[in-house]
Design a protein around this motif. Structure first.
Motif, PDB file in Angstrom:
ATOM      1  N   UNK A 268      38.594  47.802  55.555  1.00 28.46           N
ATOM      2  CA  UNK A 268      39.507  48.533  54.674  1.00 28.46           C
ATOM      3  C   UNK A 268      38.772  49.370  53.621  1.00 28.46           C
ATOM      4  N   UNK A 269      37.437  49.254  53.625  1.00 29.48           N
ATOM      5  CA  UNK A 269      36.624  49.920  52.589  1.00 29.48           C
ATOM      6  C   UNK A 269      37.051  49.469  51.193  1.00 29.48           C
ATOM      7  N   UNK A 270      37.320  48.183  51.056  1.00 29.04           N
ATOM      8  CA  UNK A 270      37.730  47.610  49.778  1.00 29.04           C
ATOM      9  C   UNK A 270      36.565  46.842  49.162  1.00 29.04           C
ATOM     10  N   UNK A 271      36.629  46.702  47.847  1.00 32.44           N
ATOM     11  CA  UNK A 271      35.663  45.897  47.113  1.00 32.44           C
ATOM     12  C   UNK A 271      36.381  44.722  46.454  1.00 32.44           C
ATOM     13  N   UNK A 272      35.607  43.671  46.155  1.00 34.09           N
ATOM     14  CA  UNK A 272      36.183  42.416  45.661  1.00 34.09           C
ATOM     15  C   UNK A 272      35.408  41.917  44.453  1.00 34.09           C
ATOM     16  N   UNK A 273      36.153  41.359  43.489  1.00 33.83           N
ATOM     17  CA  UNK A 273      35.570  40.632  42.358  1.00 33.83           C
ATOM     18  C   UNK A 273      36.304  39.312  42.209  1.00 33.83           C
ATOM     19  N   UNK A 274      35.640  38.295  41.676  1.00 31.74           N
ATOM     20  CA  UNK A 274      36.260  36.982  41.556  1.00 31.74           C
ATOM     21  C   UNK A 274      36.089  36.422  40.150  1.00 31.74           C
ATOM     22  N   UNK A 275      36.986  35.494  39.807  1.00 33.53           N
ATOM     23  CA  UNK A 275      36.844  34.670  38.609  1.00 33.53           C
ATOM     24  C   UNK A 275      37.275  33.266  39.003  1.00 33.53           C
ATOM     25  N   UNK A 276      36.508  32.273  38.585  1.00 36.52           N
ATOM     26  CA  UNK A 276      36.823  30.890  38.966  1.00 36.52           C
ATOM     27  C   UNK A 276      36.522  29.950  37.817  1.00 36.52           C
ATOM     28  N   UNK A 277      37.212  28.816  37.837  1.00 38.39           N
ATOM     29  CA  UNK A 277      36.964  27.803  36.818  1.00 38.39           C
ATOM     30  C   UNK A 277      36.602  26.473  37.467  1.00 38.39           C
ATOM     31  N   UNK A 278      37.554  25.800  38.103  1.00 33.53           N
ATOM     32  CA  UNK A 278      37.347  24.434  38.582  1.00 33.53           C
ATOM     33  C   UNK A 278      36.362  24.339  39.750  1.00 33.53           C
ATOM     34  N   UNK A 279      36.087  25.447  40.425  1.00 29.61           N
ATOM     35  CA  UNK A 279      35.177  25.414  41.583  1.00 29.61           C
ATOM     36  C   UNK A 279      33.726  25.668  41.204  1.00 29.61           C
ATOM     37  N   UNK A 280      33.456  25.943  39.943  1.00 28.42           N
ATOM     38  CA  UNK A 280      32.105  25.908  39.375  1.00 28.42           C
ATOM     39  C   UNK A 280      31.095  26.797  40.113  1.00 28.42           C
ATOM     40  N   UNK A 302      32.254  33.115  36.184  1.00 28.04           N
ATOM     41  CA  UNK A 302      32.476  31.677  36.098  1.00 28.04           C
ATOM     42  C   UNK A 302      32.958  31.348  34.695  1.00 28.04           C
ATOM     43  N   UNK A 303      34.199  30.855  34.593  1.00 29.05           N
ATOM     44  CA  UNK A 303      34.808  30.574  33.287  1.00 29.05           C
ATOM     45  C   UNK A 303      35.246  29.123  33.248  1.00 29.05           C
ATOM     46  N   UNK A 304      34.347  28.253  32.839  1.00 32.34           N
ATOM     47  CA  UNK A 304      34.627  26.820  32.871  1.00 32.34           C
ATOM     48  C   UNK A 304      35.480  26.336  31.697  1.00 32.34           C
ATOM     49  N   UNK A 305      35.710  27.198  30.709  1.00 32.24           N
ATOM     50  CA  UNK A 305      36.530  26.800  29.562  1.00 32.24           C
ATOM     51  C   UNK A 305      37.408  27.970  29.139  1.00 32.24           C
TER      52      UNK A 305
END
Length: 409
Positions: A268-280, A302-305
């Motif tokens: 699809x010629x798409x780009x991806x970004x992620x944010x996660x907390x509990x999966x560390x 990575x946002x653990x708090x």
């Protein structure tokens, strides 16, 4: 031709290391038309290893050992094979000279114990090791073949491909054995087995199911005199399985969740970004491990708090209003990741995964200019297992979006 694999090392029996060599070899042998019936692990005890080799000699044509070729006293594979075929070990002076040159070049000294790695027997052909100091052996005697390979997996695989496969090709029976693995998600193993029971009763191809962290796998194995016929049998069974399990099949053979998502994003010629907390960080690592991931994956946060979420741009009012782990929070996390890294899609994972419980929840958020979507998944298992399941659930939710299998709003 019948084969037996014998991984050698007390460290395997104690659980200090995982025997990945046997798994690799077990996958390789069918391509050569060789049947594997036994894998027998032996510790660093010469008498018990010789006993294991003798049992293999009586029930297999081909014996493959891995490990026990080092320079220390507990590396006893060479001695055990010598005892098996009743041949004494001797030092190969040319081999020892080459080994000394190698050690001087890289270590600056030659430990005398390394002379053990230059010993051989009369019926052994020495197989070179370009990555280490442990040569392998190819032994032929009394209509048997014994192959001794080093324990480090990179050395073992290189020697297998460069020295062993060319020798084994043409040695086995003409029967061709081919296999294919179909990978599914969101179905229990018992349910999968029940759904494909009419196929699993066939004798050729055979069908086996087994469970992995990323779902239930089905392995089809076909035998035939000709490769074309084996391929036809595989394709026929695969199509039958896909007809039954179509909504749950996500990949085959070497596909991983990360590689499958990567290919869909590239298409699809798409780009991806992620944010996660509990999966560390596990979500980021899984996606980034896909081939050429830099072409579609811009990165992960990575946002653990709560403070980390707010610092990244998540509205504090959302966290205060809904709690730090909620579908509305992961929706905002996905949107924040997408906007911060300027991508087509944002993917977020949050949830309740504690170390003192065997159940939890994963909240998945997806965001783009065209859609926003959230999912909730119940989790069971220990903390590590729940983290893996949360990551795979997120990736398969994204896969459904990319395949337009769910309606997005």
């Amino acid at each position: 031709m019948k084969a037996e694999i014998i991984p050698v090392g007390t460290e395997i029996l104690l659980g200090n290391i995982v025997d990945t060599n046997s798994s690799f070899l077990a996958n390789q042998l069918p391509w050569l038309g060789i049947d594997l019936y036994f894998i027998s692990t032996a510790g660093d005890n010469q008498k018990r290893l010789v006993d294991t080799l003798n049992r293999a000699w009586n029930r297999a044509d081909l014996i493959i050992t891995t490990g026990g070729l080092g320079p220390t006293q507990d590396d006893i594979t060479r001695e055990a094979i010598g005892e098996l075929v009743n041949e004494e070990l001797r030092v190969d002076e040319d081999l020892w000279q080459g080994l000394q040159d190698l050690l001087r070049r890289y270590l600056g000294e030659v430990p005398h114990s390394n002379i053990r790695q230059a010993t051989t027997i009369t019926s052994a052909q020495v197989m070179p090791n370009r990555m280490g100091t442990a040569p392998g052996w190819w032994v032929e005697k009394d209509e048997h073949i014994v192959i001794a390979l080093p324990g480090p997996s990179d050395e073992m695989r290189m020697m297998w491909q460069e020295s062993v496969v060319p020798k084994l090709e043409g040695r086995s029976t003409k029967e061709i054995i081919l296999s294919r693995v179909i990978k599914t998600f969101r179905l229990a193993e018992a349910k999968v087995d029940e759904m494909v029971s009419p196929i699993s009763k066939l004798s050729n191809p055979t069908l086996a199911t087994y469970i992995n962290p990323d779902g239930v796998y089905l392995r089809i194995t076909a035998k035939a005199d000709e490769r074309k016929e084996a391929q036809r049998l595989l394709a026929q069974s695969e199509q039958q399985i896909r007809d039954i399990l179509a909504p749950y099949v996500w990949g085959v053979d070497d596909d991983t969740p990360g590689s499958v998502i990567g290919q869909l994003l590239r298409d699809k010629s798409w780009s991806l970004a992620t944010m996660e907390s509990c999966t560390e960080g596990l979500l980021c690592s899984t996606i980034a491990s896909g081939p050429e991931s830099c072409a579609y994956y811009k990165g992960g946060l990575l946002t653990s708090c709560d403070e980390a979420k707010i610092a990244c741009g998540v509205d504090a009012a959302i966290i205060d209003g809904y709690g730090k782990e909620d579908t509305q929070v992961v929706r905002a996390m996905a949107d924040t990741a997408r906007r911060n890294l300027k991508t087509n899609v944002g993917l977020a994972v949050g949830g309740n995964i504690g170390s003192d419980t065997d159940s939890g929840e994963a909240f998945i958020g997806l965001s783009s200019d065209e859609f926003e979507k959230t999912f909730t998944h119940r989790l069971r298992g220990n903390r590590l297992r729940m983290k893996h399941r949360a990551v795979y659930a997120a990736l398969f939710d994204l896969r459904k979006i990319l395949l337009e299998e769910v309606q997005c709003t």
